[in-house]
Design a protein around this motif. Sequence first.
Motif, PDB file in Angstrom:
ATOM      1  N   HIS A 195       7.424  -6.285  25.262  1.00 56.56           N
ATOM      2  CA  HIS A 195       6.572  -6.077  24.093  1.00 56.56           C
ATOM      3  C   HIS A 195       6.102  -7.391  23.496  1.00 56.56           C
ATOM      4  CE1 HIS A 195       7.896  -2.025  24.469  1.00 56.56           C
ATOM      5  NE2 HIS A 195       9.133  -2.293  24.110  1.00 56.56           N
ATOM      6  N   PHE A 213       8.168   1.421  34.957  1.00 53.06           N
ATOM      7  CA  PHE A 213       8.278   0.362  33.949  1.00 53.06           C
ATOM      8  C   PHE A 213       8.281  -0.995  34.655  1.00 53.06           C
ATOM      9  CE2 PHE A 213      10.027   4.103  31.962  1.00 53.06           C
ATOM     10  CZ  PHE A 213       9.595   4.024  30.650  1.00 53.06           C
ATOM     11  N   HIS A 236       2.418   7.039  35.355  1.00 55.43           N
ATOM     12  CA  HIS A 236       2.192   6.281  34.129  1.00 55.43           C
ATOM     13  C   HIS A 236       2.890   4.930  34.277  1.00 55.43           C
ATOM     14  CE1 HIS A 236       1.008  10.213  32.536  1.00 55.43           C
ATOM     15  NE2 HIS A 236       2.066  10.647  33.202  1.00 55.43           N
ATOM     16  N   ILE A 295       4.030   1.475  32.589  1.00 56.04           N
ATOM     17  CA  ILE A 295       4.375   1.077  31.220  1.00 56.04           C
ATOM     18  C   ILE A 295       5.035  -0.300  31.260  1.00 56.04           C
ATOM     19  CG2 ILE A 295       5.699   1.738  29.159  1.00 56.04           C
ATOM     20  CD1 ILE A 295       5.804   4.603  30.691  1.00 56.04           C
ATOM     21  N   THR A 296       4.703  -1.147  30.331  1.00 56.51           N
ATOM     22  CA  THR A 296       5.358  -2.445  30.253  1.00 56.51           C
ATOM     23  C   THR A 296       6.652  -2.330  29.449  1.00 56.51           C
ATOM     24  OG1 THR A 296       5.174  -4.742  29.496  1.00 56.51           O
ATOM     25  CG2 THR A 296       3.974  -3.100  28.226  1.00 56.51           C
ATOM     26  N   ILE A 310      15.556   1.709  27.466  1.00 57.92           N
ATOM     27  CA  ILE A 310      14.581   2.649  28.044  1.00 57.92           C
ATOM     28  C   ILE A 310      15.251   3.992  28.315  1.00 57.92           C
ATOM     29  CG2 ILE A 310      13.225   3.137  30.129  1.00 57.92           C
ATOM     30  CD1 ILE A 310      12.570   0.097  30.200  1.00 57.92           C
ATOM     31  N   ILE A 339       5.823   9.392  25.861  1.00 60.28           N
ATOM     32  CA  ILE A 339       6.244   8.982  27.203  1.00 60.28           C
ATOM     33  C   ILE A 339       7.260   9.960  27.783  1.00 60.28           C
ATOM     34  CG2 ILE A 339       7.481   7.195  28.502  1.00 60.28           C
ATOM     35  CD1 ILE A 339       6.216   5.151  26.564  1.00 60.28           C
ATOM     36  N   GLN A 352       5.934  -4.364  18.116  1.00 62.20           N
ATOM     37  CA  GLN A 352       5.301  -3.063  18.321  1.00 62.20           C
ATOM     38  C   GLN A 352       6.079  -2.252  19.348  1.00 62.20           C
ATOM     39  OE1 GLN A 352       1.246  -3.390  19.523  1.00 62.20           O
ATOM     40  NE2 GLN A 352       0.949  -1.194  19.787  1.00 62.20           N
ATOM     41  N   GLN A 353       6.408  -0.991  19.016  1.00 60.44           N
ATOM     42  CA  GLN A 353       7.211  -0.141  19.881  1.00 60.44           C
ATOM     43  C   GLN A 353       6.349   0.827  20.673  1.00 60.44           C
ATOM     44  OE1 GLN A 353      10.725  -0.329  20.290  1.00 60.44           O
ATOM     45  NE2 GLN A 353      10.234  -2.262  19.245  1.00 60.44           N
ATOM     46  N   LEU A 354       6.899   1.295  21.767  1.00 59.92           N
ATOM     47  CA  LEU A 354       6.211   2.286  22.585  1.00 59.92           C
ATOM     48  C   LEU A 354       6.294   3.669  21.930  1.00 59.92           C
ATOM     49  CD1 LEU A 354       7.576   1.213  26.085  1.00 59.92           C
ATOM     50  CD2 LEU A 354       5.294   0.758  25.167  1.00 59.92           C
ATOM     51  N   ASP A 355       5.377   4.517  22.287  1.00 60.24           N
ATOM     52  CA  ASP A 355       5.373   5.894  21.796  1.00 60.24           C
ATOM     53  C   ASP A 355       6.302   6.720  22.693  1.00 60.24           C
ATOM     54  OD1 ASP A 355       4.898   8.444  20.914  1.00 60.24           O
ATOM     55  OD2 ASP A 355       2.720   8.382  21.203  1.00 60.24           O
ATOM     56  N   TRP A 356       7.610   6.630  22.386  1.00 61.86           N
ATOM     57  CA  TRP A 356       8.606   7.253  23.261  1.00 61.86           C
ATOM     58  C   TRP A 356       8.488   8.774  23.289  1.00 61.86           C
ATOM     59  CZ3 TRP A 356      10.753   4.567  26.832  1.00 61.86           C
ATOM     60  CH2 TRP A 356      10.962   3.197  26.651  1.00 61.86           C
TER      61      TRP A 356
END
Length: 464
Positions: free
Chosen positions: A147, A168, A141, A143-144, A178, A159, A152-156
């Motif tokens: 942001h 990353f 996966h 992932i950047t 992270i 993940i 907007q936040q990542l779906d931790w």
Amino acid sequence: MKGRVTLLGAGPGNSELLTLIGKRRLKEADVVLYDRLIDPSLLAFTAKNAELVDVGKMPLHHKVKQSKINEMLVNYANDGKKVVRLKAGDPYVFGRGGEEAQVLNNQGVNFEIIPGITSAIAGLAAAGIPITHRDYASSFHIITGHHKKDGQQLDWENIAHQEGTLVFLMGMAQLSNICQELISHGKDLQTPVAVIQWATQWRQKKVIGNLTNINDLVVKHQIGAPALIVVGNVVQLSDELSVRKPLDGIHLLVPFSARQRLFNLLTDLGATADFYSRQEKVPVATDFSAINKYSSILIDDVASFRQFIQLLIRNGKDLRVLAGKQIIAGNQSVAKHLKAMGLLVDKIMPVDISQTNLVELGGEKPQYNIGRFLKLYKEEHSLLTLPFELAEFSGVVFPSTASLNDFLTSLDEEQKSHLQSLKAFTMGKLICQAAQRCGFSEVINCQPNLQATVEKIKEEFARD
């Protein structure tokens, strides 16, 4: 007539990881807009008259705004230009290539995408980490870590519970966050983590730890951007699968050559080699009938001989005009190249010979001032300075006096002041003597052949 825009991926850093079609597009380009992270040696593949535009972006600072880049791409194409947008990695892997393609499509501009090798995969491989492995990870996966401004936040939660390898990109400023987010959402504290800086390049560095200590290790070892963050069990394979070569970590400057034989020999041993440009040799009008008056021909360099052959052919003649004449090579290297081109020399300089019976074939000026001199070419100097900081290099290689002069011509005043930090490897005594007058930290004379020079370079850096 409308032009074309090529969104071209330059790969993860090493210039040889550019694709073949990418190299061809660079050669065809009228304009190249390039980013900060591309290897500047790739610009050596462009045409002499190509316009090169640095639109490089640095963290928290954009030299040229994205909206302006979009506008430039459209305008150049509408002017009928072949445009290359040269981007690090792959244009569609967090490279904003998709946004640029949308603009081009909306404006009716002819465009194409040429993928590049993404650092998210190649960078791991360069550090001995396979992104997937049957015993460790069956998925990955990417992932950047950077942001949008809207926060907007990542779906931790998602993940942290993914099976497989997490990579990353552009996440060094968020490394601590992270790790904290992964731990707080259920990731095992002992999950292996690697951080790889400048992957595939001479300055590549890596540290390996886990989610609890990787941030401290990065600080301790002074690892910074650009870097990859790799989370997952495949990290455990890094030491086992890392390939080590004799010239790892050595950064050298070599003359640009279409055949790239020296470049290939050095990079096969692990060195990173970058190019300094050569001046273009343009033939000049010469009365070669004077050749008939002399019994000995002194050939200063290979370029002179090539120009001489072309001059003969243009006048309906060939090498039979040299029948019965004594052929003298300017040095051992010239003699070797002439032999490969089908001409055996009788003598190699220095020799004792009557000046009245000799004509010297050369370029801008005579090297020996013996007998009559025929100027066969002139050099057209590049307007571009060397696109590197000399402090980044371990050494520079000079196969000829001409290559030394070309290198010095490409330096600006600040670069000239840093010559004392650079080792010079010269392929012959005359080149060595010329280089010793230039202020290099050390001048190391090598035998005038590529393999011997490479062996000398290996010996030199093995001692260091």
